[in-house]
Design an enzyme around this catalytic site. Structure first.
Site, PDB file in Angstrom:
ATOM      1  N   LEU A 162       0.965  -0.980   0.108  1.00  0.00           N
ATOM      2  CA  LEU A 162       0.049   0.025   0.127  1.00  0.00           C
ATOM      3  C   LEU A 162       1.031   1.348  -0.088  1.00  0.00           C
ATOM      4  O   LEU A 162       2.121   1.275   0.513  1.00  0.00           O
ATOM      5  CB  LEU A 162      -0.752  -0.001   1.211  1.00  0.00           C
ATOM      6  CG  LEU A 162      -1.955  -1.016   1.319  1.00  0.00           C
ATOM      7  CD1 LEU A 162      -2.767  -0.692   2.712  1.00  0.00           C
ATOM      8  CD2 LEU A 162      -2.867  -1.164   0.208  1.00  0.00           C
ATOM      9  N   ASP A 163       0.431   2.592  -0.869  1.00  0.00           N
ATOM     10  CA  ASP A 163       1.312   3.544  -0.819  1.00  0.00           C
ATOM     11  C   ASP A 163       1.482   4.043   0.710  1.00  0.00           C
ATOM     12  O   ASP A 163       0.546   3.551   1.636  1.00  0.00           O
ATOM     13  CB  ASP A 163       0.496   4.613  -1.433  1.00  0.00           C
ATOM     14  CG  ASP A 163       0.412   4.358  -3.033  1.00  0.00           C
ATOM     15  OD1 ASP A 163       1.295   3.577  -3.497  1.00  0.00           O
ATOM     16  OD2 ASP A 163      -0.518   5.006  -3.717  1.00  0.00           O
TER      17      ASP A 163
END
Length: 336
Positions: A162-163
């Site tokens: 995930l960013d």
């Protein structure tokens, strides 16, 4: 120096001899003489030839940090060419990257765990994997501290990312067998991943829409991704299903289901149709609803357990900042 059996690298498992295993807390200055065979070579390649126990990548890091001297003067460009008979020295010392893969205790919200895998709820602001600018304090560092077995796995068992500013659910493997199985499940699109997104502008048209548009590096800005024409630019197919959950004049609450996992996929796809995420300045969003980070949350994760074949479904409540943002804009969310 003692070599570890297995070292974690940024992309792959690195066999013994990687710089992360070799460099201890002390430094070691090596005198170097470049012979005729190295005439005209890049200095990083030539240095790596003369200190073969270390990788070229590690030598590049040292050169850029000013640890290499040629005829008594610092050389900081790895592309510099050497000549036959040149004399130099390099200080072999720890670099931020070589020290990145170390245990760092941190609080992690684990929502499920067994002997084979764990599912956690990542907070916004936590980087998943060490990279330039974030060589410590990452999820990988936390996993290494939490489970000694993690050091035996590529990327400490991380199979998807995930960013930094995206919150929500992630699955992490605890054994190599399960890691390989999860990678195959994701590649076969048998892991269901859903996200909640708060986007600019009111939604118009059908409540459900599929965005099927390839994604690659933005040809105008290599630091971003973009929807691209595969006939002209490199990229990969990408598909996102979008469903409207609620709508107001200032924006809309969307549920996004991934069918592929391209870098920044939801952010790029929503921006491409005129609905950039709130506070996602990289892709056209602007601050709003009190948010200091992009409005994206991985809310649901579902897959068959690779060992037990049990159907696993997990849901993560909206974090407090996104809850407050919905209230600020008058949007409603019913998880069910």
């Amino acid at each position: 120096m003692k070599k570890s059996k297995l070292i974690i690298s940024t992309d792959l498992v690195v066999e013994e001899g990687d710089e992360g295993a070799e460099i201890g807390p002390q430094s070691d200055v090596r005198a170097l003489t470049f012979g005729a065979a190295l005439h005209g070579q890049r200095v990083d390649r030539a240095v790596a030839e003369l200190v073969p126990e270390f990788s070229r990548s590690y030598c590049q890091q040292l050169i850029e940090l000013g640890a290499f001297q040629l005829h008594g003067k610092p050389v900081v460009k790895p592309s510099t060419r050497v000549r036959a008979g040149d004399c130099g020295s390099i200080e072999l010392r720890p670099t931020p990257q070589s020290q990145a893969f170390k245990p760092e205790p941190m609080a992690l919200e684990v929502v499920y765990e067994d002997d084979h895998l764990l599912v956690l709820n990542k907070p916004a602001g936590l980087v998943v994997h060490p990279a330039p600018g974030n060589w410590s304090g990452t999820l990988l560092n936390g996993l290494l501290a939490r489970d000694p077995r993690a050091c035996e796995l590529p990327r400490a068992g991380i199979v998807h990312r995930l960013d930094k500013d995206t919150s929500g659910l992630m699955v992490v493997a605890r054994t190599r067998l399960v890691m390989d199985a999860l990678v195959k499940l994701i590649a076969a699109r048998e892991v269901s991943r859903q996200y909640l997104a708060l986007a600019h502008k009111p939604w118009q048209g059908p409540a459900e829409r599929t965005i099927d548009a390839p994604i690659g590096r933005d040809p105008r800005n290599r630091l971003r991704m973009a929807v691209v024409d595969l006939g002209q630019h490199a990229g990969k197919p990408a598909r996102t299903d979008v469903r409207l959950l609620d709508n107001v004049d200032r924006g809309c609450l969307l549920r996004c289901t991934l069918h592929t996992g391209r870098t920044h996929q939801i952010r790029v796809h929503l921006s491409s149709i005129g609905h950039p995420l709130v506070a996602d300045e990289t892709y056209g969003g602007a601050a709003g609803a009190g948010l200091a980070r992009q409005a994206l949350h991985a809310c649901r994760l579902a897959f068959l357990h690779p060992v037990t074949a049990q159907s696993l479904v997990f849901q993560a409540e909206l974090p407090t900042d996104l809850q407050a943002a919905l209230v600020a804009w008058g949007l409603r969310y019913n998880r069910d």
